[in-house]
Write an enzyme that holds these catalytic residues in place. Structure first.
Site, PDB file in Angstrom:
ATOM      1  N   ARG A 193       0.893  -1.406  -0.302  1.00 46.11           N
ATOM      2  CA  ARG A 193      -0.001  -0.313  -0.173  1.00 46.11           C
ATOM      3  C   ARG A 193       0.874   1.237   0.218  1.00 46.11           C
ATOM      4  O   ARG A 193       0.160   2.406   0.783  1.00 46.11           O
ATOM      5  CB  ARG A 193      -1.128  -0.027   0.898  1.00 46.11           C
ATOM      6  CG  ARG A 193      -1.666  -1.098   1.591  1.00 46.11           C
ATOM      7  CD  ARG A 193      -3.111  -0.422   0.762  1.00 46.11           C
ATOM      8  NE  ARG A 193      -3.411  -2.562   0.389  1.00 46.11           N
ATOM      9  CZ  ARG A 193      -3.227  -3.127  -0.015  1.00 46.11           C
ATOM     10  NH1 ARG A 193      -1.334  -3.532  -0.978  1.00 46.11           N
ATOM     11  NH2 ARG A 193      -4.293  -4.143   0.016  1.00 46.11           N
ATOM     12  N   CYS A 241     -10.431   0.222   3.457  1.00 41.53           N
ATOM     13  CA  CYS A 241      -9.912   0.539   4.440  1.00 41.53           C
ATOM     14  C   CYS A 241      -9.430   1.461   5.054  1.00 41.53           C
ATOM     15  O   CYS A 241      -8.721   2.398   4.334  1.00 41.53           O
ATOM     16  CB  CYS A 241      -9.018  -0.757   4.750  1.00 41.53           C
ATOM     17  SG  CYS A 241     -10.161  -2.467   4.109  1.00 41.53           S
ATOM     18  N   GLU A 316      -4.049   4.002   6.705  1.00 40.68           N
ATOM     19  CA  GLU A 316      -4.318   3.563   4.472  1.00 40.68           C
ATOM     20  C   GLU A 316      -4.453   4.493   4.432  1.00 40.68           C
ATOM     21  O   GLU A 316      -3.568   5.369   3.522  1.00 40.68           O
ATOM     22  CB  GLU A 316      -4.698   2.670   4.602  1.00 40.68           C
ATOM     23  CG  GLU A 316      -4.893   2.208   3.501  1.00 40.68           C
ATOM     24  CD  GLU A 316      -5.132   0.890   2.462  1.00 40.68           C
ATOM     25  OE1 GLU A 316      -5.068  -0.616   3.457  1.00 40.68           O
ATOM     26  OE2 GLU A 316      -6.231   0.444   0.924  1.00 40.68           O
TER      27      GLU A 316
HETATM   28  C1  FAD Z   1     -15.286   1.029  -1.496  1.00 35.68           C
HETATM   29  C2  FAD Z   1     -13.729   0.888  -1.544  1.00 35.68           C
HETATM   30  C3  FAD Z   1     -13.021  -0.672  -1.630  1.00 35.68           C
HETATM   31  C4  FAD Z   1     -11.986  -0.316  -2.066  1.00 35.68           C
HETATM   32  N1  FAD Z   1     -10.958  -1.657  -2.286  1.00 35.68           N
HETATM   33  C5  FAD Z   1      -9.829  -1.277  -2.074  1.00 35.68           C
HETATM   34  C6  FAD Z   1      -9.353  -2.527  -2.226  1.00 35.68           C
HETATM   35  O1  FAD Z   1      -9.535  -3.814  -2.667  1.00 35.68           O
HETATM   36  N2  FAD Z   1      -7.351  -2.544  -2.386  1.00 35.68           N
HETATM   37  C7  FAD Z   1      -7.463  -1.116  -2.343  1.00 35.68           C
HETATM   38  O2  FAD Z   1      -5.757  -1.193  -1.878  1.00 35.68           O
HETATM   39  N3  FAD Z   1      -7.925  -0.157  -2.440  1.00 35.68           N
HETATM   40  C8  FAD Z   1      -9.084   0.152  -2.315  1.00 35.68           C
HETATM   41  N4  FAD Z   1      -9.639   0.809  -1.365  1.00 35.68           N
HETATM   42  C9  FAD Z   1      -8.780   2.528  -1.998  1.00 35.68           C
HETATM   43  C10 FAD Z   1      -8.923   2.917  -3.147  1.00 35.68           C
HETATM   44  O3  FAD Z   1     -10.116   2.292  -3.774  1.00 35.68           O
HETATM   45  C11 FAD Z   1      -6.679   2.884  -3.647  1.00 35.68           C
HETATM   46  O4  FAD Z   1      -6.459   3.154  -2.771  1.00 35.68           O
HETATM   47  C12 FAD Z   1      -7.087   3.658  -5.056  1.00 35.68           C
HETATM   48  O5  FAD Z   1      -6.379   2.922  -5.628  1.00 35.68           O
HETATM   49  C13 FAD Z   1      -7.223   4.752  -4.512  1.00 35.68           C
HETATM   50  O6  FAD Z   1      -6.848   6.385  -6.044  1.00 35.68           O
HETATM   51  P1  FAD Z   1      -7.391   7.218  -6.182  1.00 35.68           P
HETATM   52  O7  FAD Z   1      -7.133   7.802  -7.349  1.00 35.68           O
HETATM   53  O8  FAD Z   1      -9.085   7.545  -5.186  1.00 35.68           O
HETATM   54  O9  FAD Z   1      -6.392   8.032  -4.453  1.00 35.68           O
HETATM   55  P2  FAD Z   1      -6.617   9.456  -3.793  1.00 35.68           P
HETATM   56  O10 FAD Z   1      -7.585   9.240  -2.814  1.00 35.68           O
HETATM   57  O11 FAD Z   1      -7.447  10.651  -4.625  1.00 35.68           O
HETATM   58  O12 FAD Z   1      -4.870   9.310  -3.494  1.00 35.68           O
HETATM   59  C14 FAD Z   1      -4.831   8.572  -2.617  1.00 35.68           C
HETATM   60  C15 FAD Z   1      -3.070   8.980  -2.606  1.00 35.68           C
HETATM   61  O13 FAD Z   1      -2.849   8.713  -3.446  1.00 35.68           O
HETATM   62  C16 FAD Z   1      -1.814  10.143  -3.755  1.00 35.68           C
HETATM   63  N5  FAD Z   1      -2.327  10.649  -5.429  1.00 35.68           N
HETATM   64  C17 FAD Z   1      -3.056  10.561  -5.928  1.00 35.68           C
HETATM   65  N6  FAD Z   1      -3.156  10.086  -7.452  1.00 35.68           N
HETATM   66  C18 FAD Z   1      -1.985  10.432  -7.687  1.00 35.68           C
HETATM   67  C19 FAD Z   1      -0.850  10.588  -8.559  1.00 35.68           C
HETATM   68  N7  FAD Z   1      -1.093  11.431 -10.071  1.00 35.68           N
HETATM   69  N8  FAD Z   1       0.828  10.582  -8.779  1.00 35.68           N
HETATM   70  C20 FAD Z   1       1.161  10.702  -7.075  1.00 35.68           C
HETATM   71  N9  FAD Z   1       0.340  10.116  -6.226  1.00 35.68           N
HETATM   72  C21 FAD Z   1      -0.808  10.531  -6.456  1.00 35.68           C
HETATM   73  C22 FAD Z   1      -2.728  10.947  -3.184  1.00 35.68           C
HETATM   74  O14 FAD Z   1      -2.330  12.877  -3.286  1.00 35.68           O
HETATM   75  C23 FAD Z   1      -3.078  10.885  -2.063  1.00 35.68           C
HETATM   76  O15 FAD Z   1      -2.029  10.346  -1.435  1.00 35.68           O
HETATM   77  C24 FAD Z   1     -11.363   1.454  -1.563  1.00 35.68           C
HETATM   78  C25 FAD Z   1     -11.675   2.490  -1.388  1.00 35.68           C
HETATM   79  C26 FAD Z   1     -13.266   2.253  -1.295  1.00 35.68           C
HETATM   80  C27 FAD Z   1     -14.162   3.080  -1.562  1.00 35.68           C
END
Ligand code: FAD
Length: 322
Positions: A193, A241, A316
């Site tokens: 992660r 999570c 996380e």
């Molecule tokens: C219902 C649900 C289920 C989920 N299931 C899972 C799962 O099974 N496994 C899992 O790992 N996660 C899960 N997640 C969490 C989430 O989906 C993941 O962590 C996903 O990868 C987040 O991506 P995001 O684009 O929304 O990131 P954001 O929430 O927008 O950002 C997260 C972090 O990444 C950084 N970031 C975003 N974009 C960039 C970029 N282009 N370059 C550098 N840094 C960047 C941000 O600055 C921040 O620090 C779940 C979430 C929900 C709501």
């Protein structure tokens, strides 16, 4: 601190943020920048750094808790950078140079080149669907995970038996000096992660899959989606999570969810923030939660598990405090 109305891409002052997250919590950004392609992303990041403003990058907002009130500085969102290509047919072209006219979703056989070129703002579900429809295997277990490619790569999203970096061949980032830099999978050690990118911002990636009959990919996606829906409150507002799983040696092999469950976390509430009855590691916004509620409940859960089991849970989710 200086501010200016002239930015090298679409911009919005005093921009509301809650709707840009899956938890639906958060105040406003002093500035929100919306680059539409990797070049605009690079220009936007450079402009923010030159002005000495605080910088945060937002993807799909599926793993962040954003503070109430006004967040000073700039949030750069990759929301408008939604593109998926198949690499062009000319071998010595760089597939990440998406300005190439050869890139499209239709040419050639995926068996000859089972790769996709994906920009940072592409939604993970859209990526999953594209791979499924092309008969490309590798991300079936990601079914149902919200967010964008950039966030998925930065977080090294994953689950039982998979992680985002399993399919990464190469990523293109913008470095601290505003230069593009390519990182090959072979030269990088992403952690659980946490891809350890630090200040590097993901602009796009080349992903390598394995060709597999479409029907099989589709069946696997359906199966993983069903399994996820059964154990997580996927249709409610959450950020996934809350805590990482601790070192199994310290937690006697228990996941964060199991520790929280055994500590009677389910149903605990602060204002509109409540711990899901379905999964103790999911904090849900029942409608009117504030960041203050969420931060407070997270701290309460940490104390609960520390007092009961002597285990320090590490969030996380990224906590963006103003
Ligand atoms: C219902 C649900 C289920 C989920 N299931 C899972 C799962 O099974 N496994 C899992 O790992 N996660 C899960 N997640 C969490 C989430 O989906 C993941 O962590 C996903 O990868 C987040 O991506 P995001 O684009 O929304 O990131 P954001 O929430 O927008 O950002 C997260 C972090 O990444 C950084 N970031 C975003 N974009 C960039 C970029 N282009 N370059 C550098 N840094 C960047 C941000 O600055 C921040 O620090 C779940 C979430 C929900 C709501």
């Amino acid at each position: 601190m200086t501010s200016s109305t002239s930015w090298p891409c679409a911009s919005l002052a005093d921009a509301p943020l809650a709707e840009r997250t899956t938890l639906r919590v958060g105040g406003r950004a002093q500035w929100l920048l919306e680059p539409a392609n990797p070049d605009e992303l690079r220009a936007a990041l450079t402009a923010v750094r030159e002005r000495g403003l605080a910088l945060r990058v937002l993807g799909g907002g599926a793993n962040v808790v954003i503070d109430d009130g006004v967040l000073p500085g700039v949030i750069v969102t990759t929301d408008r950078m939604r593109r998926i290509f198949r690499p062009g047919p000319i071998a010595d072209e760089d597939p990440l140079d998406a300005a190439l006219p050869n890139h499209s979703m239709v040419h050639g056989d995926v068996a000859d080149d089972p790769r996709l070129v994906v920009w940072a703002g592409t939604s993970l579900p859209a990526l999953c669907r594209a791979a499924r429809d092309l008969g490309l295997s590798g991300l079936e277990k990601m079914a149902g995970v919200p967010g964008q490619l950039g966030g998925g790569v930065a977080m090294n999203a994953g689950g039982k038996g998979w992680q985002m970096w399993d399919v990464v061949e190469r990523i293109r980032v913008v470095d601290e000096r505003g230069e593009f830099r390519d990182i090959d999978r072979a030269e990088w050690q992403p952690e659980y992660r946490n891809a350890r990118l630090g200040e590097l911002i993901v602009a796009g990636a080349v992903l390598r899959f394995t060709p597999r009959p479409k029907a099989e990919v589709q069946a696997a996606v359906r199966e993983y989606l069903k399994a996820k829906n059964a154990v997580q409150p996927v249709h409610l507002w959450s950020a996934g999570c809350v805590f990482k799983n601790p070192d199994p040696e310290r937690s006697a092999g228990r996941t964060a969810g199991q520790l929280l469950d055994q500590a009677s976390a389910k149903g605990r509430r602060r204002g509109g923030a409540v711990i899901s009855d379905l999964h103790a590691n999911f904090l849900v916004n029942t409608g009117d939660a504030t960041a203050r509620d969420v931060f407070g409940l997270i701290e309460e859960l940490q104390s609960l598990v520390a007092d009961r089991f002597g285990v320090a849970l590490e969030p996380e989710v990224k906590l963006w405090r103003g």
